[in-house]
Design a protein around this motif. Structure first.
Motif: not given
Length: 482
Positions: A309-324
């Motif tokens: 949950v606190d990991a620094p990688e942005i990959g999933r975060r970017v996909l989740q945000e931009t999918s919407h």
């Protein structure tokens, strides 16, 4: 950006809005930002939970909004609108690991209700006539350059512009259990569904998405002691939200997509690769992890994601945000073969785009570890025999006293209550069915806001998508009809 909050030219017309949930709230708020006196607005909504829709009506406090406040604003172009309304109340619902308030859905329903009532008040103050009719619209027809709405009680209403905001469908009964004793076809509201349920009964929850998570954590919150099984065809759980970071996408942006015109899935992948490369991350590693979702043990995958949950990688975060945010624009520019490539990964995409919140992920993990909850994938059939339900899955059989249907309706599903209306639209040539579901308007005076729109993305729209559609519909309604 949304419509300007003041200064628009005066307009005069009669508008009908069919449906009174979140989609209608987004549309009304956008209209209130542009409308001046003259004309009328009539909202047709038979449900007593006006403005909340099915998801956000009164319910248990364990039924949470599954996304952070920053992407729950119903006002398009103003991402802080919901957070500002929530104010200090959010402190009581802070998820410490997530760093964000995760409020009960019923409280978010209050926000929708407040926004709608404020929009109605603004419109009335400017001389606009706004009414809410507790009636179901079952038909629509052209009438001397206008549109005539037919309601279930036989009444008629004439409008210049009509917006369909009918919401999503209810869970599909995949196993033909409707009417079977002990089967719950629609879990919401869970306050009603779980009331009086024997605490020690064995429960099978059909589905493994966010609705199923709601059911399981709510059972646990009420002290249920019986065995709970999450039974589904894939066995795949939603991904887990990671703590938001300050990263703003530079490559995968709506502006970039709009400026490019015709796009391909490979072109979008190159943008994402560049986005991750700037952060020192590898797209191939992210894709490999996503592909593993269909085969990795769901409990072990859940454990890994809770730890990350606190990991620094942005990959999933970017996909989740931009999918919407970017996804709805990109979808309409993709060729059919690229859309089909994405549809082939529907379950994984849905799991990623609609993750569960960390507090619920931790609750599920505790239930899995205690042995009270187990995941059952590869389900072939569910039948009631000799007073119990028998779940037949690949390599195993489960029995249960009760079965709760928590299957999420597919995107563009037509709600049962809107079937007659949609059939009327198609029969009168006002709309055409879309090959992937839903319908597309065939008349300039008809607008669709929400998942009924057949040309929308292949994943169910979140609040950002609904708000954007509401603002777009407002602009189209106020534009001169040629």
């Amino acid at each position: 950006m949304g419509l300007p909050r003041a200064g628009a030219e005066a307009w005069g017309m009669d508008i009908a809005i069919i449906g009174g949930g979140a989609a209608a709230v987004g549309l009304l708020d956008a209209l209130a930002g542009a409308a001046q006196a003259q004309g009328s607005i009539t909202v047709f909504e038979p449900s007593p939970d006006r403005w909340r829709g099915r998801p956000y009506g009164p319910d248990l406090d364990s039924v949470l909004v599954n996304v952070p406040p920053a992407i729950m604003s119903i006002r398009h172009g103003d991402p802080g609108h919901y957070s500002a309304w929530l104010g200090t109340r959010g402190e009581a619902y802070l998820d410490q690991r997530f760093g964000q308030p995760l409020v009960p859905r019923a409280l978010y329903g209050e926000y929708l209700e407040h926004t709608a009532e404020k929009a109605v008040a603004e419109l009335r103050e400017r001389g606009q006539r706004v009414e809410v009719a507790a009636a179901s619209v079952v038909g629509l027809a052209r009438s001397a350059g206008r549109l005539t709405l037919h309601t279930e009680d036989g009444s008629r209403h004439v409008a210049d512009q009509v917006a369909l905001c009918v919401g999503s469908g209810r869970p599909h009964d995949h196993y033909g259990l409707e009417g079977t004793p002990g089967f719950v076809g629609d879990p919401y509201p869970l306050a009603r569904t779980l009331d009086g349920m024997t605490p020690g009964s064995d429960v099978a929850v059909i589905g493994s998405g966010l609705t199923a998570v709601d059911v399981v954590v709510s059972l646990a919150a009420r002290g249920h002691t019986g065995r709970i099984s999450m039974v589904s065809r894939t066995g795949m759980l939603p991904h887990v939200w990671q703590r938001p970071r300050a990263h703003r996408p530079r490559h995968v942006t709506t502006e970039r997509v709009k400026a490019h015109g015709e796009i391909t899935l490979d072109w979008l992948a190159r943008l994402l690769r560049a986005e991750l490369a700037d952060a020192g991350e590898d797209l191939d590693a992210l894709l490999a992890d996503l592909r593993a979702a269909r085969t990795e043990d769901p409990v072990q995958r859940l454990r890994r994601q809770v730890e990350a949950v606190d990991a620094p990688e942005i990959g999933r975060r970017v996909l989740q945000e931009t999918s919407h945010t970017v996804g709805p624009y990109a979808w309409r520019l993709l060729a059919d073969h690229d859309k089909n490539r994405l549809r082939a990964h529907f379950r994984t995409a849905t799991s990623l785009a609609s993750p569960m919140v960390p507090v619920n992920a931790a609750r599920l993990l505790r239930l899995f570890d205690s042995g009270q909850l187990d995941p059952v994938g590869g389900v072939n059939s569910i039948e009631r025999r000799n007073g119990r339900f028998h779940v037949d899955a690949e390599g195993t059989t489960r029995t249960a006293d009760l079965v709760i249907n928590a299957v999420n309706p597919p995107p563009h599903a037509i709600p049962q209550a809107a079937v007659a209306l949609v059939n009327s639209l198609v029969a009168k040539g006002l709309a055409t069915p879309h090959p992937s579901g839903g319908v597309v308007p065939a008349a300039p005076r008809l607008h669709i806001v929400g998942d009924l729109a057949g040309d929308g993305p292949f994943i169910t729209s979140g609040i950002p998508g609904v708000a954007a559609q509401g603002a777009a519909a407002a602009r189209a309604i106020l534009a001169p009809v040629t």
